[in-house]
Enzyme design. Structure first.
Site, PDB file in Angstrom:
ATOM      1  N   HIS A 308      36.715 -24.219 -16.748  1.00  0.00           N
ATOM      2  CA  HIS A 308      36.857 -25.658 -16.934  1.00  0.00           C
ATOM      3  C   HIS A 308      35.827 -26.378 -16.074  1.00  0.00           C
ATOM      4  O   HIS A 308      35.531 -25.925 -14.963  1.00  0.00           O
ATOM      5  CB  HIS A 308      38.268 -26.128 -16.555  1.00  0.00           C
ATOM      6  CG  HIS A 308      38.582 -27.466 -17.114  1.00  0.00           C
ATOM      7  ND1 HIS A 308      38.257 -28.634 -16.475  1.00  0.00           N
ATOM      8  CD2 HIS A 308      39.136 -27.829 -18.300  1.00  0.00           C
ATOM      9  CE1 HIS A 308      38.620 -29.652 -17.224  1.00  0.00           C
ATOM     10  NE2 HIS A 308      39.151 -29.191 -18.336  1.00  0.00           N
ATOM     11  N   ASP A 366      44.038 -24.316 -23.178  1.00  0.00           N
ATOM     12  CA  ASP A 366      43.856 -23.883 -24.570  1.00  0.00           C
ATOM     13  C   ASP A 366      44.190 -22.418 -24.782  1.00  0.00           C
ATOM     14  O   ASP A 366      44.465 -21.994 -25.900  1.00  0.00           O
ATOM     15  CB  ASP A 366      42.419 -24.153 -25.023  1.00  0.00           C
ATOM     16  CG  ASP A 366      42.184 -25.633 -25.207  1.00  0.00           C
ATOM     17  OD1 ASP A 366      43.156 -26.326 -25.530  1.00  0.00           O
ATOM     18  OD2 ASP A 366      41.060 -26.084 -25.013  1.00  0.00           O
TER      19      ASP A 366
HETATM   20  N1  CMC Z   1      33.238 -17.022 -20.090  1.00  0.00           N
HETATM   21  C1  CMC Z   1      32.247 -16.425 -19.370  1.00  0.00           C
HETATM   22  N2  CMC Z   1      31.491 -17.072 -18.467  1.00  0.00           N
HETATM   23  C2  CMC Z   1      31.728 -18.378 -18.286  1.00  0.00           C
HETATM   24  C3  CMC Z   1      32.734 -19.064 -18.994  1.00  0.00           C
HETATM   25  C4  CMC Z   1      33.511 -18.342 -19.916  1.00  0.00           C
HETATM   26  N3  CMC Z   1      34.483 -18.941 -20.623  1.00  0.00           N
HETATM   27  N4  CMC Z   1      32.759 -20.360 -18.617  1.00  0.00           N
HETATM   28  C5  CMC Z   1      31.797 -20.482 -17.691  1.00  0.00           C
HETATM   29  N5  CMC Z   1      31.168 -19.295 -17.493  1.00  0.00           N
HETATM   30  C6  CMC Z   1      30.108 -19.019 -16.513  1.00  0.00           C
HETATM   31  C7  CMC Z   1      28.771 -19.545 -17.004  1.00  0.00           C
HETATM   32  O1  CMC Z   1      28.035 -18.576 -17.695  1.00  0.00           O
HETATM   33  C8  CMC Z   1      28.102 -19.943 -15.700  1.00  0.00           C
HETATM   34  O2  CMC Z   1      27.583 -18.779 -15.090  1.00  0.00           O
HETATM   35  P1  CMC Z   1      26.250 -18.890 -14.147  1.00  0.00           P
HETATM   36  O3  CMC Z   1      26.640 -19.768 -13.002  1.00  0.00           O
HETATM   37  O4  CMC Z   1      26.002 -17.473 -13.759  1.00  0.00           O
HETATM   38  O5  CMC Z   1      25.176 -19.484 -15.014  1.00  0.00           O
HETATM   39  C9  CMC Z   1      29.265 -20.421 -14.814  1.00  0.00           C
HETATM   40  O6  CMC Z   1      30.421 -19.766 -15.326  1.00  0.00           O
HETATM   41  C10 CMC Z   1      29.478 -21.938 -14.865  1.00  0.00           C
HETATM   42  O7  CMC Z   1      29.505 -22.314 -16.240  1.00  0.00           O
HETATM   43  P2  CMC Z   1      29.049 -23.741 -16.778  1.00  0.00           P
HETATM   44  O8  CMC Z   1      28.734 -23.633 -18.221  1.00  0.00           O
HETATM   45  O9  CMC Z   1      28.019 -24.323 -15.875  1.00  0.00           O
HETATM   46  O10 CMC Z   1      30.372 -24.554 -16.571  1.00  0.00           O
HETATM   47  P3  CMC Z   1      30.714 -25.927 -17.264  1.00  0.00           P
HETATM   48  O11 CMC Z   1      31.517 -26.679 -16.278  1.00  0.00           O
HETATM   49  O12 CMC Z   1      29.507 -26.594 -17.811  1.00  0.00           O
HETATM   50  O13 CMC Z   1      31.610 -25.474 -18.526  1.00  0.00           O
HETATM   51  C11 CMC Z   1      33.385 -25.032 -19.979  1.00  0.00           C
HETATM   52  C12 CMC Z   1      32.956 -25.636 -18.624  1.00  0.00           C
HETATM   53  C13 CMC Z   1      34.860 -25.333 -20.212  1.00  0.00           C
HETATM   54  C14 CMC Z   1      32.589 -25.710 -21.112  1.00  0.00           C
HETATM   55  C15 CMC Z   1      33.133 -23.512 -19.960  1.00  0.00           C
HETATM   56  O14 CMC Z   1      33.876 -22.897 -18.939  1.00  0.00           O
HETATM   57  C16 CMC Z   1      33.416 -22.851 -21.304  1.00  0.00           C
HETATM   58  O15 CMC Z   1      32.543 -22.855 -22.178  1.00  0.00           O
HETATM   59  N6  CMC Z   1      34.680 -22.303 -21.500  1.00  0.00           N
HETATM   60  C17 CMC Z   1      35.052 -21.739 -22.765  1.00  0.00           C
HETATM   61  C18 CMC Z   1      35.475 -22.867 -23.693  1.00  0.00           C
HETATM   62  C19 CMC Z   1      36.831 -23.428 -23.334  1.00  0.00           C
HETATM   63  O16 CMC Z   1      37.785 -22.701 -23.128  1.00  0.00           O
HETATM   64  N7  CMC Z   1      36.905 -24.792 -23.323  1.00  0.00           N
HETATM   65  C20 CMC Z   1      38.152 -25.505 -23.114  1.00  0.00           C
HETATM   66  C21 CMC Z   1      38.183 -26.304 -21.874  1.00  0.00           C
HETATM   67  S1  CMC Z   1      39.851 -26.897 -21.532  1.00  0.00           S
HETATM   68  C22 CMC Z   1      40.200 -27.996 -22.807  1.00  0.00           C
HETATM   69  C23 CMC Z   1      39.455 -29.268 -22.713  1.00  0.00           C
HETATM   70  O17 CMC Z   1      39.645 -29.985 -21.730  1.00  0.00           O
HETATM   71  O18 CMC Z   1      38.689 -29.566 -23.649  1.00  0.00           O
END
Ligand code: CMC
Length: 431
Positions: A308, A366
Site C-alpha cells: 500500500h 483487497d
Molecule cells: N508485489 C511485489 N512487490 C511489490 C508490491 C507487490 N504487490 N508492491 C510493491 N512492491 C515493491 C516494488 O517493486 C518496490 O520495490 P523496489 O523498492 O525494490 O523498487 C517497492 O515494493 C515499493 O513499491 P512502489 O511501487 O514504489 O510502491 P507504491 O507505494 O507506489 O505502490 C501499490 C503501492 C499499492 C500500488 C503497490 O504496492 C501495488 O501495486 N500493490 C498491488 C496492487 C494492490 O493490491 N493494490 C491495492 C491497494 S489497497 C486498495 C486501494 O486503496 O486502492
C-alpha cells in the site's frame, strides 16, 4: 484552516525564500509552496504525489506507520464493530455521528431515492452483455447528469445535497442492474424495507422465480465491506473526483471520473486482480514460483492484494476484513476450498519472506475482500463495482468539502518539460 507555526527556508542561487509551515490537527506538517513559483520561478517536482498534500481536509486521517484510519476522528475498528454503513455515510458527509432523529431522517432520504429513472433501463440495453460492469457503471453514472437535471447546479447547496443523496442511494441499484444485465436476468427493483447492504444483495441475487432471503451474516459482512471502503483521504480516485470537480463539472460527471480511476488494478481493481491471481496460482505448490516472480523486477509481476502506498506496517481495514472473511467462510462452510488454501498459504509465506518484510508489503484490504465476495457468490467482475458503491460517499463528501471551500481553485499541475526546444517546421518534401 491550518495554522502557520514556523517557516522553512529554501536557498536557491544565493537567495533565500521563506516558506510557511502549516500545522494540521494531527499528521505531518506541510510546507506551503503556493507562492514559490511567483517568487522564485521554480516548480516543485513530485510525480505520484508521494510528498505533496493537494488539499486540506477534515474528513479522513491515515497514519500509515501506525496503521491507523480515522473517519472524522473515529477509528475504523470501532466503526466497523459498532456502527453501520449508513451511519458512516452520515458521519463522512456531515462531520458528526447522527442522533436517532437525524439517522432516521437520513435513512428515509436515502431509501426514497433508491429507484432509478425507468428510462435508464434502456440505457443499459445499449451495452453488450459481456461488458465489464465497471464500464457500464462509468457510462450510466455519467449519464445520471442527463436524467437528473435538477441536481447539477453546483452553486446551489440544496442541489449538491440532493445529488449526494441520489448517488449514495442509486449506486447499488445501478451496480446490481449492471450485474443482472451481464448474466441475462431481469432487473430487481430496490426494496426499501431492507437495509442498504441487504437491499444490494437482494437486487443482485433475487430472481422472480423464487424468494430470496438475505442472510444476516452475509448482510453484516457486506455492510462492513462498505464501511471499510467508504473513504480513504486523497487516494487516486478521490483526487480524480476533486480534480474533475475543480473545473466546475457536475457531480455525476465527477463521480463517473472517480469510478473510471478506481477501475485500475493498482487501485480498486486490485480485488478482482487478486482473486484472478489466486485462481491462476491454483494450487499451493505453485506459490513459490509466484513469490519468485514477484521479487523479480524484470517480470513486471506484483502480488495483487499486497502493499500500500500509505500503510507501511499493516492495513487496519485488512485486519477487520480478515475477521469478516473467517465469519463468512465459517457460515458457508468452505474452509477446504482450494482458492482459500492458496490465499492462506500465500499470506503465510509472504508475511515470513524477507523481501516482503523488508519492503513492508502486507496483505491489504483487497486481499480479504475478494475472498469474501467470491464466497458470497459474486463474480470477480463485480468486486470493483462494490468498491465503487462503497467509496461513493467518500468521493461525494470530499467533493462537497471542496466546492464549499471559498479558496478552491481549478486544479492545474505543472510539469518539468523534457521535450524538444523550439524548432522550425520543415516541409514534408524536405524531411
Ligand atoms: N508485489 C511485489 N512487490 C511489490 C508490491 C507487490 N504487490 N508492491 C510493491 N512492491 C515493491 C516494488 O517493486 C518496490 O520495490 P523496489 O523498492 O525494490 O523498487 C517497492 O515494493 C515499493 O513499491 P512502489 O511501487 O514504489 O510502491 P507504491 O507505494 O507506489 O505502490 C501499490 C503501492 C499499492 C500500488 C503497490 O504496492 C501495488 O501495486 N500493490 C498491488 C496492487 C494492490 O493490491 N493494490 C491495492 C491497494 S489497497 C486498495 C486501494 O486503496 O486502492
Amino acid at each position: 484552516m491550518a495554522e502557520t507555526t514556523k517557516t522553512a527556508k529554501l536557498t536557491l542561487d544565493g537567495k533565500t525564500y521563506e516558506l510557511p509551515v502549516l500545522k494540521g490537527t494531527i499528521g505531518p506538517d506541510v510546507i506551503d509552496i503556493r507562492k514559490l513559483y511567483g517568487e522564485a520561478d521554480v516548480f516543485t517536482y513530485d510525480p505520484g504525489f508521494t510528498s505533496t498534500a493537494a488539499t486540506d481536509s477534515a474528513i479522513t486521517y491515515i497514519d500509515g506507520d501506525k496503521g491507523e484510519l480515522l473517519y472524522r476522528g473515529y477509528p475504523i475498528e470501532q466503526l466497523a464493530d459498532q456502527s453501520h454503513y449508513l451511519e458512516v455515510c452520515y458521519l463522512l458527509l456531515y462531520g458528526e455521528l447522527p442522533d436517532k432523529a437525524q439517522m432516521a431522517d437520513f435513512e428515509q432520504r436515502v431509501t426514497k431515492h433508491t429507484m432509478v429513472h425507468e428510462q435508464m433501463q434502456y440505457f443499459f440495453r445499449g451495452f453488450r452483455r459481456d461488458a465489464h460492469p465497471m464500464a457500464t457503471m462509468v457510462g450510466v453514472v455519467g449519464a445520471m447528469s442527463a436524467f437528473y437535471h435538477d441536481s447539477t447546479d453546483i452553486s446551489d447547496p440544496w442541489q449538491r445535497e440532493v445529488a449526494a443523496i441520489r448517488m449514495i442511494a442509486k449506486l447499488p441499484t445501478i451496480a446490481a442492474m449492471a450485474y443482472k444485465y451481464s448474466v441475462g436476468q431481469p432487473f430487481v427493483y430496490p426494496k426499501n424495507a431492507l437495509s442498504y447492504a441487504g437491499n444490494f444483495l437482494n437486487m443482485c441475487f433475487a430472481v422472480p422465480a423464487e424468494d430470496y432471503v438475505v442472510n444476516p451474516i452475509l448482510e453484516k459482512a457486506m455492510d462492513r465491506i462498505m464501511m471499510l471502503h467508504a473513504d480513504h483521504e486523497q487516494n487516486a480516485s478521490t483526487s480524480t473526483v476533486r480534480l474533475a470537480g475543480s473545473s466546475g463539472a457536475n457531480p455525476f460527471a465527477c463521480i463517473a471520473a472517480g469510478i473510471a480511476c478506481l477501475w485500475g488494478p493498482a487501485h480498486g481493481g486490485a480485488n478482482q486482480a487478486c482473486l484472478e491471481m489466486l485462481k491462476e496460482i491454483g494450487t499451493v505448490d505453485r506459490i513459490p514460483e509466484y513469490i519468485a516472480k514477484a521479487k523479480d523486477k524484470n517480470s513486471g509481476f506484483r502480488l495483487m492484494g499486497f502493499g500500500h502506498r500509505v500503510y507501511k506496517n499493516f492495513d487496519p481495514r485488512a485486519k477487520v476484513m480478515k475477521q469478516s472473511a473467517d465469519e463468512v467462510l465459517d457460515l458457508l462452510g468452505i474452509h477446504n476450498n482450494p482458492l482459500l488454501q492458496v490465499a492462506k498459504e500465500l499470506e503465510r509465506i509472504a508475511l515470513s519472506d524477507e523481501y516482503f518484510i523488508s519492503k513492508k508489503l502486507y496483505p491489504n484490504v483487497d486481499f480479504y475482500s475478494g475472498i469474501i465476495l467470491e464466497a458470497m457468490g459474486f463474480p470477480t467482475s463485480m468486486f470493483t463495482p462494490i468498491f465503487a458503491i462503497s467509496r461513493t460517499v467518500g468521493w461525494i463528501s470530499q467533493w462537497k468539502e471542496m466546492i464549499a471551500d471559498p479558496t478552491q481553485k481549478i486544479g492545474r499541475p505543472r510539469q518539468l518539460y523534457i521535450g524538444q526546444t523550439r524548432r522550425d517546421y520543415v516541409d514534408v518534401t524536405s524531411r
